[in-house]
Design a protein around this motif. Sequence first.
Motif, mmCIF file in Angstrom:
data_model
loop_
_atom_site.group_PDB
_atom_site.id
_atom_site.type_symbol
_atom_site.label_atom_id
_atom_site.label_comp_id
_atom_site.label_asym_id
_atom_site.label_seq_id
_atom_site.Cartn_x
_atom_site.Cartn_y
_atom_site.Cartn_z
ATOM 1 N N SER A 2 0.836 -1.192 0.000
ATOM 2 C CA SER A 2 0.000 0.000 0.000
ATOM 3 C C SER A 2 0.877 1.250 0.000
ATOM 4 O O SER A 2 2.051 1.208 0.366
ATOM 5 N N LEU A 3 0.268 2.339 -0.409
ATOM 6 C CA LEU A 3 0.986 3.610 -0.442
ATOM 7 C C LEU A 3 0.979 4.237 0.937
ATOM 8 O O LEU A 3 -0.039 4.234 1.626
ATOM 9 N N ALA A 4 2.119 4.780 1.345
ATOM 10 C CA ALA A 4 2.177 5.549 2.587
ATOM 11 C C ALA A 4 1.451 6.864 2.352
ATOM 12 O O ALA A 4 1.276 7.296 1.220
ATOM 13 N N ARG A 5 1.030 7.491 3.403
ATOM 14 C CA ARG A 5 0.325 8.761 3.239
ATOM 15 C C ARG A 5 1.328 9.829 2.786
ATOM 16 O O ARG A 5 2.251 10.189 3.509
ATOM 17 N N PRO A 6 1.139 10.367 1.564
ATOM 18 C CA PRO A 6 2.081 11.370 1.057
ATOM 19 C C PRO A 6 1.829 12.737 1.692
ATOM 20 O O PRO A 6 0.744 12.996 2.208
ATOM 21 N N ARG A 7 2.837 13.563 1.649
ATOM 22 C CA ARG A 7 2.646 14.935 2.098
ATOM 23 C C ARG A 7 1.738 15.631 1.088
ATOM 24 O O ARG A 7 1.551 15.173 -0.024
ATOM 25 N N ARG A 8 1.153 16.730 1.480
ATOM 26 C CA ARG A 8 0.261 17.489 0.582
ATOM 27 C C ARG A 8 1.105 18.117 -0.515
ATOM 28 O O ARG A 8 2.061 18.832 -0.249
ATOM 29 N N ILE A 9 0.751 17.840 -1.763
ATOM 30 C CA ILE A 9 1.481 18.367 -2.911
ATOM 31 C C ILE A 9 0.604 19.392 -3.619
ATOM 32 O O ILE A 9 -0.523 19.080 -4.010
ATOM 33 N N ASN A 10 1.109 20.594 -3.762
ATOM 34 C CA ASN A 10 0.408 21.621 -4.518
ATOM 35 C C ASN A 10 0.979 21.636 -5.927
ATOM 36 O O ASN A 10 2.137 21.996 -6.116
ATOM 37 N N THR A 42 7.735 16.021 -10.312
ATOM 38 C CA THR A 42 6.545 16.140 -9.475
ATOM 39 C C THR A 42 5.307 15.707 -10.242
ATOM 40 O O THR A 42 4.468 14.957 -9.726
ATOM 41 N N PHE A 43 5.181 16.169 -11.480
ATOM 42 C CA PHE A 43 4.045 15.762 -12.316
ATOM 43 C C PHE A 43 4.015 14.250 -12.474
ATOM 44 O O PHE A 43 2.977 13.608 -12.288
ATOM 45 N N ALA A 44 5.152 13.662 -12.826
ATOM 46 C CA ALA A 44 5.209 12.226 -13.066
ATOM 47 C C ALA A 44 4.885 11.432 -11.800
ATOM 48 O O ALA A 44 4.149 10.434 -11.850
ATOM 49 N N LEU A 45 5.408 11.859 -10.669
ATOM 50 C CA LEU A 45 5.138 11.145 -9.422
ATOM 51 C C LEU A 45 3.677 11.278 -9.006
ATOM 52 O O LEU A 45 3.093 10.323 -8.487
ATOM 53 N N LEU A 69 20.498 11.216 -11.169
ATOM 54 C CA LEU A 69 19.049 11.396 -11.248
ATOM 55 C C LEU A 69 18.286 10.204 -10.684
ATOM 56 O O LEU A 69 17.152 10.354 -10.223
ATOM 57 N N LYS A 70 18.886 9.023 -10.691
ATOM 58 C CA LYS A 70 18.255 7.877 -10.036
ATOM 59 C C LYS A 70 18.026 8.180 -8.556
ATOM 60 O O LYS A 70 16.941 7.956 -8.023
ATOM 61 N N ILE A 71 19.058 8.695 -7.917
ATOM 62 C CA ILE A 71 18.961 9.025 -6.492
ATOM 63 C C ILE A 71 17.950 10.150 -6.279
ATOM 64 O O ILE A 71 17.130 10.100 -5.366
ATOM 65 N N GLN A 72 17.996 11.152 -7.134
ATOM 66 C CA GLN A 72 17.071 12.284 -7.031
ATOM 67 C C GLN A 72 15.615 11.813 -7.146
ATOM 68 O O GLN A 72 14.756 12.226 -6.362
ATOM 69 N N TRP A 73 15.343 10.921 -8.097
ATOM 70 C CA TRP A 73 13.995 10.388 -8.270
ATOM 71 C C TRP A 73 13.563 9.606 -7.029
ATOM 72 O O TRP A 73 12.431 9.755 -6.561
ATOM 73 N N THR A 78 9.830 9.572 -2.107
ATOM 74 C CA THR A 78 9.469 9.397 -0.698
ATOM 75 C C THR A 78 8.475 10.458 -0.244
ATOM 76 O O THR A 78 7.634 10.185 0.601
ATOM 77 N N GLY A 79 8.553 11.654 -0.818
ATOM 78 C CA GLY A 79 7.599 12.714 -0.485
ATOM 79 C C GLY A 79 6.191 12.418 -0.961
ATOM 80 O O GLY A 79 5.234 13.064 -0.544
ATOM 81 N N PHE A 80 6.066 11.434 -1.840
ATOM 82 C CA PHE A 80 4.763 11.019 -2.354
ATOM 83 C C PHE A 80 4.308 9.709 -1.727
ATOM 84 O O PHE A 80 3.341 9.104 -2.165
ATOM 85 N N GLY A 81 5.043 9.242 -0.731
ATOM 86 C CA GLY A 81 4.700 7.991 -0.075
ATOM 87 C C GLY A 81 5.104 6.760 -0.868
ATOM 88 O O GLY A 81 4.608 5.671 -0.621
ATOM 89 N N LEU A 82 6.017 6.935 -1.822
ATOM 90 C CA LEU A 82 6.479 5.835 -2.664
ATOM 91 C C LEU A 82 7.884 5.406 -2.263
ATOM 92 O O LEU A 82 8.729 6.248 -1.960
#
Length: 107
Positions: A2-10, A42-45, A69-73, A78-82
């Motif tokens: 399951s997905l962790a609860r992500p932070r609010r993304i604007n 951000t869009f892709a995630l 960029l692998k590390i950056q992604w 993680t900010g999206f709960g992934l």
Amino acid sequence: MSLARPRRINLRPWQSDALGKLDAAEGRDFLAVATPGAGKTTFALAAVVRHMAEHPGRRVVVVAPTQHLKIQWARAATGFGLHLDHVWSPSEGSLPDDMHGVVTTYQ
């Protein structure tokens, strides 16, 4: 997994519009083009989180152009709960159950 609860993304207006266009594409190919720093990751995630919520149990593979960029992604995910593994290798066998997917490179 399951997905962790992500932070609010604007999302920026273009990102919200692009998500709507992605939905309208109904599974056909989709290309998002934006300048560096515009928020393509951000869009892709955001799109990945929506897709995985609709299709539980699926995994994602992100292909980045460089090792850095692998590390950056993976960090951004993680900010999206992934949990995207940026060090996994096919030689390790199947992906652990606690992973949503992997980030790899063609470098």
